[in-house]
Design a protein around this motif. Structure first.
Motif, PDB file in Angstrom:
ATOM      1  N   LEU A  10       0.664  -1.352   0.017  1.00  0.00           N
ATOM      2  CA  LEU A  10       0.022   0.243  -0.004  1.00  0.00           C
ATOM      3  C   LEU A  10       0.887   1.323  -0.015  1.00  0.00           C
ATOM      4  O   LEU A  10       1.294   1.752   1.138  1.00  0.00           O
ATOM      5  N   HIS A  11       1.288   1.497  -1.339  1.00  0.00           N
ATOM      6  CA  HIS A  11       2.263   2.694  -1.422  1.00  0.00           C
ATOM      7  C   HIS A  11       1.502   3.906  -1.031  1.00  0.00           C
ATOM      8  O   HIS A  11       2.319   4.806  -0.367  1.00  0.00           O
ATOM      9  N   LEU A  12       0.447   4.083  -0.789  1.00  0.00           N
ATOM     10  CA  LEU A  12      -0.437   5.458  -0.308  1.00  0.00           C
ATOM     11  C   LEU A  12      -0.172   5.753   0.985  1.00  0.00           C
ATOM     12  O   LEU A  12       0.222   6.960   1.480  1.00  0.00           O
ATOM     13  N   MET A  13      -0.219   4.503   1.797  1.00  0.00           N
ATOM     14  CA  MET A  13      -0.093   4.674   3.248  1.00  0.00           C
ATOM     15  C   MET A  13       1.418   5.147   3.640  1.00  0.00           C
ATOM     16  O   MET A  13       1.894   6.005   4.425  1.00  0.00           O
ATOM     17  N   LYS A  14       2.223   4.825   2.638  1.00  0.00           N
ATOM     18  CA  LYS A  14       3.825   4.916   2.885  1.00  0.00           C
ATOM     19  C   LYS A  14       4.016   6.486   2.531  1.00  0.00           C
ATOM     20  O   LYS A  14       4.644   7.256   3.415  1.00  0.00           O
ATOM     21  N   ALA A  15       3.113   6.812   1.507  1.00  0.00           N
ATOM     22  CA  ALA A  15       3.410   8.342   1.124  1.00  0.00           C
ATOM     23  C   ALA A  15       2.906   9.082   2.303  1.00  0.00           C
ATOM     24  O   ALA A  15       3.434  10.322   2.487  1.00  0.00           O
ATOM     25  N   PHE A  16       1.904   8.675   2.865  1.00  0.00           N
ATOM     26  CA  PHE A  16       1.095   9.704   3.944  1.00  0.00           C
ATOM     27  C   PHE A  16       2.235   9.476   4.932  1.00  0.00           C
ATOM     28  O   PHE A  16       2.437  10.737   5.722  1.00  0.00           O
ATOM     29  N   VAL A  45      -5.067   8.308  13.264  1.00  0.00           N
ATOM     30  CA  VAL A  45      -5.192   7.156  12.461  1.00  0.00           C
ATOM     31  C   VAL A  45      -4.534   5.976  13.036  1.00  0.00           C
ATOM     32  O   VAL A  45      -5.222   4.777  13.030  1.00  0.00           O
ATOM     33  N   ARG A  46      -3.541   6.102  13.830  1.00  0.00           N
ATOM     34  CA  ARG A  46      -2.842   4.922  14.434  1.00  0.00           C
ATOM     35  C   ARG A  46      -3.796   4.187  15.505  1.00  0.00           C
ATOM     36  O   ARG A  46      -3.870   3.108  15.611  1.00  0.00           O
ATOM     37  N   ALA A  47      -4.552   5.178  16.328  1.00  0.00           N
ATOM     38  CA  ALA A  47      -5.504   4.689  17.366  1.00  0.00           C
ATOM     39  C   ALA A  47      -6.759   4.210  16.604  1.00  0.00           C
ATOM     40  O   ALA A  47      -7.019   3.065  17.086  1.00  0.00           O
ATOM     41  N   LYS A  48      -7.148   4.428  15.419  1.00  0.00           N
ATOM     42  CA  LYS A  48      -8.382   3.830  14.747  1.00  0.00           C
ATOM     43  C   LYS A  48      -7.992   2.600  14.279  1.00  0.00           C
ATOM     44  O   LYS A  48      -8.542   1.662  14.328  1.00  0.00           O
ATOM     45  N   THR A  49      -6.553   2.508  13.730  1.00  0.00           N
ATOM     46  CA  THR A  49      -6.199   1.232  13.288  1.00  0.00           C
ATOM     47  C   THR A  49      -6.043   0.095  14.485  1.00  0.00           C
ATOM     48  O   THR A  49      -6.451  -1.078  14.235  1.00  0.00           O
ATOM     49  N   ARG A  50      -5.526   0.627  15.651  1.00  0.00           N
ATOM     50  CA  ARG A  50      -5.593  -0.437  16.593  1.00  0.00           C
ATOM     51  C   ARG A  50      -6.851  -0.889  17.165  1.00  0.00           C
ATOM     52  O   ARG A  50      -7.031  -1.973  17.204  1.00  0.00           O
ATOM     53  N   ASP A  51      -7.760   0.020  16.989  1.00  0.00           N
ATOM     54  CA  ASP A  51      -9.193  -0.247  17.536  1.00  0.00           C
ATOM     55  C   ASP A  51      -9.815  -1.485  16.453  1.00  0.00           C
ATOM     56  O   ASP A  51     -10.407  -2.212  16.925  1.00  0.00           O
ATOM     57  N   LEU A  52      -9.619  -1.265  15.188  1.00  0.00           N
ATOM     58  CA  LEU A  52      -9.932  -2.052  14.234  1.00  0.00           C
ATOM     59  C   LEU A  52      -9.115  -3.484  14.326  1.00  0.00           C
ATOM     60  O   LEU A  52      -9.967  -4.403  13.761  1.00  0.00           O
ATOM     61  N   GLY A  53      -8.145  -3.756  14.800  1.00  0.00           N
ATOM     62  CA  GLY A  53      -7.333  -4.729  15.018  1.00  0.00           C
ATOM     63  C   GLY A  53      -7.045  -5.450  13.362  1.00  0.00           C
ATOM     64  O   GLY A  53      -7.075  -4.630  12.430  1.00  0.00           O
ATOM     65  N   SER A  54      -6.726  -6.411  13.353  1.00  0.00           N
ATOM     66  CA  SER A  54      -5.932  -7.016  12.230  1.00  0.00           C
ATOM     67  C   SER A  54      -7.109  -7.533  11.405  1.00  0.00           C
ATOM     68  O   SER A  54      -7.920  -8.297  11.841  1.00  0.00           O
ATOM     69  N   LEU A  73     -11.187   6.264   6.963  1.00  0.00           N
ATOM     70  CA  LEU A  73     -10.693   6.249   5.956  1.00  0.00           C
ATOM     71  C   LEU A  73      -9.319   5.420   6.098  1.00  0.00           C
ATOM     72  O   LEU A  73      -8.943   4.298   5.614  1.00  0.00           O
ATOM     73  N   LEU A  74      -8.440   6.393   6.479  1.00  0.00           N
ATOM     74  CA  LEU A  74      -6.930   6.040   6.634  1.00  0.00           C
ATOM     75  C   LEU A  74      -6.722   4.881   7.723  1.00  0.00           C
ATOM     76  O   LEU A  74      -5.908   4.170   7.468  1.00  0.00           O
ATOM     77  N   GLY A  75      -7.631   4.859   8.656  1.00  0.00           N
ATOM     78  CA  GLY A  75      -7.552   3.775   9.550  1.00  0.00           C
ATOM     79  C   GLY A  75      -7.783   2.290   9.132  1.00  0.00           C
ATOM     80  O   GLY A  75      -7.234   1.350   9.357  1.00  0.00           O
ATOM     81  N   VAL A  76      -8.868   2.361   8.196  1.00  0.00           N
ATOM     82  CA  VAL A  76      -9.358   1.229   7.710  1.00  0.00           C
ATOM     83  C   VAL A  76      -8.093   0.829   6.599  1.00  0.00           C
ATOM     84  O   VAL A  76      -7.850  -0.640   6.655  1.00  0.00           O
ATOM     85  N   ALA A  78      -4.711   1.432   6.729  1.00  0.00           N
ATOM     86  CA  ALA A  78      -3.720   1.189   7.367  1.00  0.00           C
ATOM     87  C   ALA A  78      -3.938  -0.334   8.204  1.00  0.00           C
ATOM     88  O   ALA A  78      -2.911  -1.216   8.105  1.00  0.00           O
ATOM     89  N   ALA A  79      -4.969  -0.672   8.596  1.00  0.00           N
ATOM     90  CA  ALA A  79      -5.437  -2.079   9.239  1.00  0.00           C
ATOM     91  C   ALA A  79      -5.652  -3.237   7.995  1.00  0.00           C
ATOM     92  O   ALA A  79      -5.658  -4.065   8.455  1.00  0.00           O
ATOM     93  N   GLY A  80      -5.638  -2.923   6.939  1.00  0.00           N
ATOM     94  CA  GLY A  80      -5.851  -3.927   5.814  1.00  0.00           C
ATOM     95  C   GLY A  80      -7.217  -4.165   5.499  1.00  0.00           C
ATOM     96  O   GLY A  80      -7.352  -5.132   4.990  1.00  0.00           O
ATOM     97  N   GLY A  81      -8.075  -3.257   5.929  1.00  0.00           N
ATOM     98  CA  GLY A  81      -9.434  -3.466   5.872  1.00  0.00           C
ATOM     99  C   GLY A  81     -10.094  -2.934   4.336  1.00  0.00           C
ATOM    100  O   GLY A  81      -9.086  -2.041   3.646  1.00  0.00           O
ATOM    101  N   ALA A  82     -11.228  -3.016   4.090  1.00  0.00           N
ATOM    102  CA  ALA A  82     -11.817  -2.204   3.078  1.00  0.00           C
ATOM    103  C   ALA A  82     -12.733  -1.317   3.524  1.00  0.00           C
ATOM    104  O   ALA A  82     -13.622  -1.689   4.356  1.00  0.00           O
ATOM    105  N   TYR A  83     -12.666   0.042   3.204  1.00  0.00           N
ATOM    106  CA  TYR A  83     -13.392   1.113   3.518  1.00  0.00           C
ATOM    107  C   TYR A  83     -14.643   1.160   2.806  1.00  0.00           C
ATOM    108  O   TYR A  83     -14.527   1.095   1.667  1.00  0.00           O
TER     109      TYR A  83
END
Length: 466
Positions: A10-16, A45-54, A73-76, A78-83
Motif C-alpha cells: 500500500l504505497h499510499l500509506m507509505k506516502a502519507f 489514524v494509528r489509534a483507529k487502526t489499533r481499534d480495528l485490529g488485524s 478512511l486511513l485507519g481502515v 492501514a489495518a488492511g480492511g476495505a473502507y
C-alpha cells in the motif's frame, strides 16, 4: 505510522507516512477554521487502526464532511480492511442492502468499496484495491501539480470516488485538506467568500456546479479569489457556452481541467486543460500515463492498466461481463462511446447502454424501474434521463392496473408525490426521479420491450424540454 503494521504494497500509506515525517507541524485538515496537524492526524489514524485490529474486512464508516471520515478512511486502509462509506442520510433499507452485499465477502488487503447502479435494483459493490488507488493518487499529484503549500477543498460527496481525488493526493503530498460548512449552503457568494477566507488553491467541482458558478460570476460581475490556481471539473459534459463565459471572465490565472473516469477505473483516467473557448463539444481529454485505452469498432472505450478495480464484490457474473480478459491484458468496458481526434483528444459520443449521469453519478434507469415495480400498485415503469433547467434529471412513467370493481383506487396512484415519497424511503436521492407521471400504458418497441424514449415522447408535458 511506524508502530502500525502496514501492508507493504500500500504505497499510499507509505506516502502519507512520509508526509507526516516531513510536515508534522503543518495542517493536514482544516475544519471550519480549526486545524489538525499531520502529527495529530497520524496519532488519530494509528489509534483507529489499533481499534480495528488485524483483518477487519469491510468496515462501514459514516461519510460526513468532517475529519472523522478521513481518520476512519486511513485507519481502515492501514489495518488492511476495505473502507465502505455510509451516508447517514441514506434510507435504512438501502444501508442494510449495502451491508448485505459487502459483508462476508473475501477482501485481500486494503481497499475501498463503492456502489454503482445496476438494472437489478440491488446495490452493486465495486471493490478497488490499494494498488489501484495508490497509483492513481500519485498520478493526480502530478496532474494537479500539488505541493505542500496547496489548500484543497473537500467538496464532493463522500459516497463517490471523486472525494478520493481531493483527499488522497492532498494528504500524501503534505498539503491541507479543507472542510467547511459554508461550501454546502447553496449560496455562491458565501462559497466564494469561504474560498477566499480559507485561502483555497484547488477546487474539484461537479461540472453542473461549475456551470452554475460560471453563470453567477458572469451575471453578478463577481470574480474568483486570487488564492485559487486550479479548478478541476468532471462528472458530465461541459457546456461550450459556459466555457466561453469562463474565458470572458477574469480567470486567466486559474488553470481549468476537464476530467473523465469511472468508479471501476479509479478516479480520473483522462484529462484535458481547457485553456481556450470551444465552439462545439468539449473533449474529455487524453489518457493519463498510468492508463491504457482501447476503442473498439463500436466506439466503446475500454480501459486497462494498474488502476482497474478488482470487480464487483460477490458478483462474478457481473464482473465477467464488464471486466474482460484478452491476450493483451485485462480491460474494463466503460459503456461510453468515444471518438478520437487526430491530436489524440477523446470526445464523448454517448452511451452504449441506457445509463445516464445524475449529479455526476452514473445511474442505470433499470435500477429505478426495479424499485418502482416493487410497489404493489405499480404494474410497469419506464424511467429515462432528460434535460430539465439545464441539468440531466430522471423522469418516470408508471402504468398501474385498474382496481377491481369492488375496490377503491390506491391513494398512491392519485399523484406522483405519494409514490416518490415511498421511493425516497428506500433509495438514495440520486435514484429518485424529479417527477413521476401515471399513464394508461407504456410504449413498447416492435420486439415487445419497453421504449423509454418513446414513452417520454408520448407523455411528456408540452412545456417541459424533451
Amino acid at each position: 505510522m511506524s508502530d502500525v503494521n502496514l501492508n507493504p504494497n500500500l504505497h499510499l500509506m507509505k506516502a502519507f507516512g512520509d508526509a507526516v515525517r516531513r510536515h508534522s507541524d503543518r495542517p493536514a485538515i482544516v475544519h471550519n477554521g480549526e486545524s489538525l496537524s499531520y502529527a495529530d492526524l497520524d496519532a488519530l489514524v494509528r489509534a483507529k487502526t489499533r481499534d480495528l485490529g488485524s483483518d477487519p474486512g469491510v468496515v462501514g464508516v459514516p461519510a460526513t464532511h468532517a475529519p472523522d471520515t478521513v481518520i476512519g478512511l486511513l485507519g481502515v486502509f492501514a489495518a488492511g480492511g476495505a473502507y465502505m462509506p455510509i451516508d447517514p442520510s441514506f434510507p435504512a433499507e438501502r444501508v442494510e442492502a449495502m451491508y448485505a452485499a459487502a459483508q462476508g465477502q473475501p477482501v485481500a488487503g486494503p481497499a475501498y468499496v463503492l456502489f454503482t447502479s445496476g438494472s437489478t435494483g440491488e446495490p452493486k459493490p465495486v471493490l478497488t484495491p490499494g494498488e489501484a488507488f495508490g497509483v492513481t493518487a500519485a498520478a493526480l499529484v502530478e496532474l494537479f501539480a500539488l505541493t505542500p503549500d496547496d489548500r484543497v477543498l473537500q467538496f464532493a460527496s463522500l459516497n463517490w470516488d471523486t472525494c478520493f481525488e481531493e483527499i488522497l493526493p492532498t494528504l500524501t503530498v503534505g498539503a491541507a485538506l479543507v472542510f467547511d460548512d459554508e461550501a454546502h449552503t447553496g449560496s455562491f457568494r458565501r462559497f466564494l467568500r469561504m474560498v477566499d477566507e480559507r485561502r483555497i488553491s484547488v477546487l474539484d467541482l461537479p461540472t453542473a456546479f461549475w456551470h452554475e458558478l460560471v453563470r453567477h460570476l458572469a451575471e453578478d460581475d463577481a470574480s474568483l479569489p486570487d488564492c485559487l490556481r486550479l479548478v478541476v471539473i468532471g462528472g458530465e459534459a461541459a457546456a461550450p457556452a459556459r466555457l466561453a463565459d469562463w474565458h470572458r471572465l477574469d480567470t486567466g490565472a486559474v488553470r481549468l481541467l476537464n476530467t473523465y473516469g469511472c468508479t471501476e477505473t479509479t478516479m480520473i483516467t483522462h484529462a484535458v486543460e481547457l485553456d481556450a473557448p470551444m465552439t462545439e463539444r468539449v473533449p474529455i481529454g487524453r489518457a493519463l500515463p498510468h492508463v491504457r485505452e482501447l476503442i473498439e469498432d463500436s466506439g466503446e472505450l475500454l480501459i486497462g492498466g494498474p488502476a482497474l478495480a478488482s470487480g464487483y464484490l460477490g458478483r462474478p457474473e457481473a464482473t465477467a461481463e464488464r471486466f474482460i480478459e484478452r491476450a493483451d491484458g485485462r480491460w474494463f468496458r466503460t459503456g461510453d462511446r468515444v471518438s478520437r481526434r487526430p491530436d489524440g483528444l477523446l470526445f464523448h459520443e454517448g452511451r452504449i447502454d441506457h445509463q445516464v449521469k445524475i449529479r455526476g453519478v452514473r445511474v442505470d434507469p433499470g435500477e429505478v424501474e426495479a424499485h418502482l415495480t416493487r410497489h404493489p400498485s405499480v404494474a410497469a415503469a419506464a424511467v429515462t434521463g432528460v434535460t430539465l433547467a439545464g441539468r440531466t434529471a430522471l423522469v418516470g412513467y408508471v402504468a398501474a392496473p385498474g382496481p377491481a370493481p369492488d375496490q377503491a383506487p390506491d391513494p398512491a396512484l392519485e399523484g406522483g408525490a405519494d409514490l416518490l415519497g415511498w421511493l425516497r424511503q428506500r433509495v438514495p436521492a440520486h435514484l429518485v426521479p424529479s417527477r413521476i407521471t401515471f399513464v394508461p400504458e407504456l410504449v413498447h418497441t416492435a420486439s415487445g420491450k419497453v421504449d423509454r424514449a418513446g414513452t417520454h415522447r408520448r407523455y411528456a408535458p408540452k412545456e417541459n424540454p424533451r
